[in-house]
Motif scaffolding. Structure first.
Motif, PDB file in Angstrom:
ATOM      1  N   VAL A   1     -21.115 -10.832   7.152  1.00  0.00           N
ATOM      2  CA  VAL A   1     -22.386 -11.510   6.863  1.00  0.00           C
ATOM      3  C   VAL A   1     -23.112 -10.736   5.766  1.00  0.00           C
ATOM      4  CG1 VAL A   1     -24.587 -12.290   7.812  1.00  0.00           C
ATOM      5  CG2 VAL A   1     -22.547 -12.296   9.264  1.00  0.00           C
ATOM      6  N   ILE A   2     -23.603 -11.443   4.756  1.00  0.00           N
ATOM      7  CA  ILE A   2     -24.351 -10.817   3.666  1.00  0.00           C
ATOM      8  C   ILE A   2     -25.808 -11.274   3.721  1.00  0.00           C
ATOM      9  CG2 ILE A   2     -24.502 -10.405   1.177  1.00  0.00           C
ATOM     10  CD1 ILE A   2     -21.838  -9.504   2.242  1.00  0.00           C
ATOM     11  N   PHE A   3     -26.736 -10.324   3.878  1.00  0.00           N
ATOM     12  CA  PHE A   3     -28.164 -10.599   3.752  1.00  0.00           C
ATOM     13  C   PHE A   3     -28.560 -10.378   2.298  1.00  0.00           C
ATOM     14  CE2 PHE A   3     -27.868 -10.000   8.274  1.00  0.00           C
ATOM     15  CZ  PHE A   3     -28.907 -10.763   8.814  1.00  0.00           C
ATOM     16  N   VAL A   4     -29.457 -11.231   1.783  1.00  0.00           N
ATOM     17  CA  VAL A   4     -29.816 -11.184   0.358  1.00  0.00           C
ATOM     18  C   VAL A   4     -31.336 -11.217   0.184  1.00  0.00           C
ATOM     19  CG1 VAL A   4     -29.515 -12.278  -1.895  1.00  0.00           C
ATOM     20  CG2 VAL A   4     -27.719 -12.489  -0.168  1.00  0.00           C
ATOM     21  N   VAL A   5     -31.839 -10.347  -0.681  1.00  0.00           N
ATOM     22  CA  VAL A   5     -33.217 -10.446  -1.163  1.00  0.00           C
ATOM     23  C   VAL A   5     -33.132 -10.848  -2.639  1.00  0.00           C
ATOM     24  CG1 VAL A   5     -35.367  -9.219  -1.636  1.00  0.00           C
ATOM     25  CG2 VAL A   5     -34.071  -8.704   0.453  1.00  0.00           C
ATOM     26  N   LEU A   6     -33.800 -11.956  -2.988  1.00  0.00           N
ATOM     27  CA  LEU A   6     -33.748 -12.468  -4.363  1.00  0.00           C
ATOM     28  C   LEU A   6     -34.862 -11.861  -5.219  1.00  0.00           C
ATOM     29  CD1 LEU A   6     -33.179 -16.252  -3.575  1.00  0.00           C
ATOM     30  CD2 LEU A   6     -31.444 -14.597  -4.313  1.00  0.00           C
ATOM     31  N   LYS A   7     -34.598 -11.811  -6.520  1.00  0.00           N
ATOM     32  CA  LYS A   7     -35.636 -11.362  -7.452  1.00  0.00           C
ATOM     33  C   LYS A   7     -36.783 -12.367  -7.475  1.00  0.00           C
ATOM     34  CE  LYS A   7     -32.400  -9.044 -10.597  1.00  0.00           C
ATOM     35  NZ  LYS A   7     -31.690  -9.161 -11.890  1.00  0.00           N
ATOM     36  N   LYS A   8     -37.964 -11.886  -7.806  1.00  0.00           N
ATOM     37  CA  LYS A   8     -39.155 -12.728  -7.850  1.00  0.00           C
ATOM     38  C   LYS A   8     -38.954 -13.874  -8.840  1.00  0.00           C
ATOM     39  CE  LYS A   8     -44.133 -12.133  -7.656  1.00  0.00           C
ATOM     40  NZ  LYS A   8     -45.259 -11.208  -7.803  1.00  0.00           N
ATOM     41  N   GLY A   9     -39.270 -15.085  -8.397  1.00  0.00           N
ATOM     42  CA  GLY A   9     -39.151 -16.248  -9.279  1.00  0.00           C
ATOM     43  C   GLY A   9     -37.810 -16.945  -9.221  1.00  0.00           C
ATOM     44  N   PHE A  10     -36.834 -16.374  -8.496  1.00  0.00           N
ATOM     45  CA  PHE A  10     -35.501 -16.981  -8.404  1.00  0.00           C
ATOM     46  C   PHE A  10     -35.333 -17.680  -7.056  1.00  0.00           C
ATOM     47  CE2 PHE A  10     -34.645 -14.055 -11.834  1.00  0.00           C
ATOM     48  CZ  PHE A  10     -33.645 -14.674 -12.578  1.00  0.00           C
ATOM     49  N   THR A  11     -34.559 -18.751  -7.070  1.00  0.00           N
ATOM     50  CA  THR A  11     -34.144 -19.413  -5.826  1.00  0.00           C
ATOM     51  C   THR A  11     -32.629 -19.615  -5.883  1.00  0.00           C
ATOM     52  OG1 THR A  11     -34.505 -21.606  -6.776  1.00  0.00           O
ATOM     53  CG2 THR A  11     -36.331 -20.642  -5.509  1.00  0.00           C
TER      54      THR A  11
END
Length: 518
Positions: free
Chosen positions: A448-458
């Motif tokens: 399982v991979i948890f991800v935090v995205l950069k600001k402004g990205f979806t």
């Protein structure tokens, strides 16, 4: 092939090695576990060299790391790997890894199917170097001390770079003794375990077979298909080794239907947590004979807990510490529980353990395995990293890892290695956290991979799942598969900013448990 024929082939290759290497050189093997690979492995040791074991599934970057750390002077490989009637390049991956001299074997026939670099040799030309030798099939063994290195294997830690673990001659004696004591391997047995010389089980089954006088059964191709099951039947396999994900695949596809596996008198299983229902199904294929569970590590040269045919066995559980191994289960304060008490905690191994590593080539052995571990009866316990459970009946069940190492398809890797690849897989990613969990019903771990995205990205989880899978399979290992991606706003961390993967693991375990009940 008889032992006499094997011995003559090994001695022929040993003589050829002496024409181009210096005693003590490290020589790599990166190819499927074929008869020729086994001959090369034994010849390198017989002639006083050191084997560097590399799994044939690795990408060029991972091959390069292992060659660099081991200081290998040459490498044996194949032009291609054959799977399901298709050819997959192997020599080209080695070319991208290092400028070492390569001896290239053909996957089919007698001639290599691709052009070679000027410094490389085909298998045929390599063997021709002893054409004028007076006795090419005779070789006087090189005698070394018991602690001389015979093999360098690799095991993932939590630092990102694989730990380079030297095996001594004691390591081969250790795993052989376990095959004799726990699996009852003996003269007349036919021993089969789908694996590779790059993983710990490759050398283990090789030594266990030959030093116990058994027959080693090798299969070329995917063990997932019916043709492997037919090979087991036709070869008269009496001891069959598996990994749980393999058993699950056989059961789900029903590919063994109609085959006769009744010559099998025992099974062995390692690499992952077993599923009890799958084990019952497997055992039914051979008169409900025992499945001997085995759990250990490359640095231990085999297992620290195992099943035994001298004791009643329970599916998916271990019944005893292995020969010469002692262990305690530690509570959260590092205090050992009483030996007869049901409990759950991190395992601590007794420090004296026949065949276990006492050095690492690229890390501080004391730091990795001993520093910070509690004392017990005057001895400092050895770290292994497993969380284990002792049941009311005294059986042992492995609950997972205390550190950030994970088991994917029977292959140990670290969260750091996975995250390093995923962090660079897409421009939208700020950071990732990789964890593995067992499904709610038990069985092999899933990634399982948890991800935090950069600001402004979806980005959609399913799209990221495809991106991560492709990156991991091309840059790390094509056998690894991402099962689930979760996008979160931030990761839980300690006051010192250390990522709390344990919290993420508990979170996804709960979520999978809820899903399984719906």
């Amino acid at each position: 092939m008889t032992y006499k024929e094997l011995r003559e082939q090994v001695m022929l290759v040993a003589n050829a090695l002496d024409t181009m290497f210096s005693k003590g050189d490290a020589i790599a093997i990166d190819m499927p576990m074929t008869v020729r690979a086994v001959i090369i492995y034994l010849a390198i040791i017989l002639a006083g060299y050191v084997v560097v074991s590399i799994a044939d599934s690795f990408a060029a970057r991972e091959i390069a790391t292992r060659l660099r750390v081991s200081k290998a002077k040459g490498i044996f490989t194949q032009d291609f790997i054959l799977r399901g009637g298709r050819k997959f390049p192997l020599y080209s991956k080695v070319l991208g890894a290092a400028p070492l001299k390569a001896i290239v074997l053909p996957a089919i026939g007698n001639d290599v199917g691709i052009p070679l670099r000027e410094q490389d040799l085909s298998w045929k030309d390599f063997l021709s170097s002893v054409d004028y030798h007076p006795r090419p099939n005779y070789y006087s063994p090189v005698y070394n001390p018991v602690d001389a290195v015979v093999n360098i294997l690799f095991s993932s830690g939590t630092t990102g770079e694989p730990k380079a673990i030297p095996w001594t001659q004691l390591s081969s004696i250790r795993c052989t003794a376990e095959g004799w004591a726990h699996i009852d391997l003996k003269v007349g047995d036919v021993y089969c375990w789908p694996t590779n010389l790059g993983w710990v089980m490759g050398p283990v089954i090789l030594f266990s077979s030959f030093l116990n006088g058994a027959t080693l059964a090798l299969y070329q191709g995917s063990p997932l298909e019916r043709s492997f099951g037919k090979f087991v039947q036709d070869a008269g396999v009496t001891v069959l080794g598996t990994v749980p994900s393999l058993v699950k695949a056989w059961r789900n596809t029903n590919c063994l239907e109609g085959l006769d596996w009744t010559k099998i008198r025992s099974f062995a299983s390692t690499g992952e947590t077993s599923n009890v229902d799958d084990d019952l199904w497997l055992s039914s294929k051979a008169w409900y004979n025992a499945i001997i569970e085995s759990c250990g590590g490359t640095e231990l040269s085999s297992a620290y807990i195992q099943g035994s045919l001298l004791q009643p066995q329970a599916f998916g559980a271990f019944s005893t510490a292995t020969m010469t191994a002692g262990l305690v289960i530690l509570d959260e304060c590092g205090v050992p529980y009483p030996d007869d008490q049901p409990c759950v905690g991190e395992v601590g191994l007794f420090p004296l353990y026949l065949g276990a590593s006492d050095r690492l080539l690229n890390a501080d052995h004391e730091e990795v395995y001993f520093r910070g571990m509690p004392m017990y009866k005057g001895m400092c316990l050895r770290r292994h990293g497993d969380i284990i459970k002792r049941t009311v009946g005294g059986y042992i069940i492995v609950q997972g890892r205390a550190d950030d190492t994970m088991n994917l398809g029977g292959i140990k890797t670290s969260s750091v290695e996975i995250e390093r690849v995923c962090d660079q897989a897409d421009e939208s990613i700020l950071e990732t956290a990789a964890i593995s969990v067992s499904p709610a019903g038990g069985g092999p771990e899933v990634l399982v991979i948890f991800v935090v995205l950069k600001k402004g990205f979806t980005s959609q989880p399913d799209k990221l799942k495809m991106i991560f899978s492709k990156a991991i399979q091309s840059k790390l290992n094509p056998l690894f598969k991402v099962s689930l991606v979760k996008v979160v706003p931030e990761f839980p961390r300690t006051a010192s900013n250390k990522l709390l993967r344990r919290v993420l693991r508990d979170q996804i375990k709960h979520e999978l448990s809820v899903r399984s009940r719906i």
